[in-house]
Motif scaffolding. Structure first.
Motif, PDB file in Angstrom:
ATOM      1  N   UNK A   5      -4.301 -10.361  -1.735  1.00 22.07           N
ATOM      2  CA  UNK A   5      -4.500  -9.601  -0.502  1.00 22.07           C
ATOM      3  C   UNK A   5      -4.415  -8.120  -0.836  1.00 22.07           C
ATOM      4  N   UNK A   6      -5.515  -7.405  -0.591  1.00 22.62           N
ATOM      5  CA  UNK A   6      -5.530  -5.966  -0.824  1.00 22.62           C
ATOM      6  C   UNK A   6      -5.092  -5.213   0.428  1.00 22.62           C
ATOM      7  N   UNK A   7      -4.568  -4.030   0.207  1.00 27.31           N
ATOM      8  CA  UNK A   7      -4.226  -3.151   1.315  1.00 27.31           C
ATOM      9  C   UNK A   7      -4.279  -1.711   0.825  1.00 27.31           C
ATOM     10  N   UNK A   8      -4.316  -0.777   1.788  1.00 29.98           N
ATOM     11  CA  UNK A   8      -4.219   0.627   1.443  1.00 29.98           C
ATOM     12  C   UNK A   8      -5.496   1.427   1.520  1.00 29.98           C
ATOM     13  N   UNK A   9      -6.603   0.813   1.854  1.00 28.42           N
ATOM     14  CA  UNK A   9      -7.845   1.570   1.953  1.00 28.42           C
ATOM     15  C   UNK A   9      -7.859   2.466   3.172  1.00 28.42           C
ATOM     16  N   UNK A  10      -8.907   3.269   3.283  1.00 24.41           N
ATOM     17  CA  UNK A  10      -9.051   4.150   4.432  1.00 24.41           C
ATOM     18  C   UNK A  10     -10.016   5.282   4.158  1.00 24.41           C
ATOM     19  N   UNK A  18      -5.575   8.098  -2.689  1.00 26.76           N
ATOM     20  CA  UNK A  18      -5.330   6.842  -1.986  1.00 26.76           C
ATOM     21  C   UNK A  18      -4.692   5.879  -2.975  1.00 26.76           C
ATOM     22  N   UNK A  19      -3.775   5.075  -2.467  1.00 29.06           N
ATOM     23  CA  UNK A  19      -3.143   4.054  -3.302  1.00 29.06           C
ATOM     24  C   UNK A  19      -3.453   2.683  -2.716  1.00 29.06           C
ATOM     25  N   UNK A  20      -4.091   1.852  -3.517  1.00 27.33           N
ATOM     26  CA  UNK A  20      -4.382   0.482  -3.111  1.00 27.33           C
ATOM     27  C   UNK A  20      -3.349  -0.457  -3.721  1.00 27.33           C
ATOM     28  N   UNK A  21      -3.058  -1.520  -3.002  1.00 31.28           N
ATOM     29  CA  UNK A  21      -2.159  -2.548  -3.514  1.00 31.28           C
ATOM     30  C   UNK A  21      -2.833  -3.905  -3.440  1.00 31.28           C
ATOM     31  N   UNK A  22      -2.480  -4.752  -4.373  1.00 29.53           N
ATOM     32  CA  UNK A  22      -2.973  -6.122  -4.404  1.00 29.53           C
ATOM     33  C   UNK A  22      -1.777  -7.041  -4.569  1.00 29.53           C
ATOM     34  N   UNK A  72       1.787  -2.085 -12.284  1.00 32.24           N
ATOM     35  CA  UNK A  72       2.499  -3.143 -11.591  1.00 32.24           C
ATOM     36  C   UNK A  72       3.625  -2.535 -10.773  1.00 32.24           C
ATOM     37  N   UNK A  73       3.743  -3.005  -9.536  1.00 33.29           N
ATOM     38  CA  UNK A  73       4.854  -2.592  -8.702  1.00 33.29           C
ATOM     39  C   UNK A  73       6.133  -3.224  -9.260  1.00 33.29           C
ATOM     40  N   UNK A  82      -3.749   3.584  -8.098  1.00 34.39           N
ATOM     41  CA  UNK A  82      -3.555   4.934  -7.605  1.00 34.39           C
ATOM     42  C   UNK A  82      -4.811   5.735  -7.911  1.00 34.39           C
ATOM     43  N   UNK A  83      -5.437   6.236  -6.862  1.00 32.62           N
ATOM     44  CA  UNK A  83      -6.706   6.944  -7.022  1.00 32.62           C
ATOM     45  C   UNK A  83      -6.524   8.398  -6.619  1.00 32.62           C
TER      46      UNK A  83
END
Length: 123
Positions: A5-10, A18-22, A72-73, A82-83
């Motif tokens: 499950x990805x999150x963090x877009x916008x 922007x930082x995305x997480x999976x 990795x978190x 991290x973009x």
């Protein structure tokens, strides 16, 4: 089976971050490779970066090297992207992918995929 499950877009302005997480569930990721891909409208899906869980090695596409960081978190079954210094050409749907046995720069190397998260960079 692994669920991603990805999150963090916008929406972000050029030059921003922007930082995305999976988040992965279903299995431990000890020997997995976790990759990020992206697909812009009218374009083919392209490799962005990969994190190899065992050992922590990383590989980046030339287009994002020096701007994006995959990792990795801590203490979580989660990989982030991290973009920084985003450009309008980074606009795409970003997908997380996982492979239990190999890594690669093509989608065929991965067995599990998330649903994707949209990142839009305005100029």
């Amino acid at each position: 089976q692994v669920q991603l499950v990805e999150s963090g877009g916008g929406l972000v302005q050029a030059g921003g971050s922007v930082r995305l997480s999976c988040a992965a569930s279903g299995r431990a990721l000890r020997n997995y490779a976790m990759g990020w891909f992206r697909q812009a409208p009218g374009k083919e899906r392209e490799f962005v970066a990969v994190f190899i869980w065992s050992g922590g090695s990383t590989v980046y596409a030339d287009s994002v090297k020096g701007r994006f960081t995959i990792g990795r978190e801590n203490a979580k079954n989660t990989v982030y992207l991290q973009m920084n210094s985003l450009k309008p050409e980074d606009t795409a749907v970003y997908y997380c992918a996982a492979s239990p046995s190999r890594w690669g720069v093509t989608g065929s190397a991965y067995d599990y995929w998330g649903q994707g998260t949209q990142v839009t960079v305005s100029s």
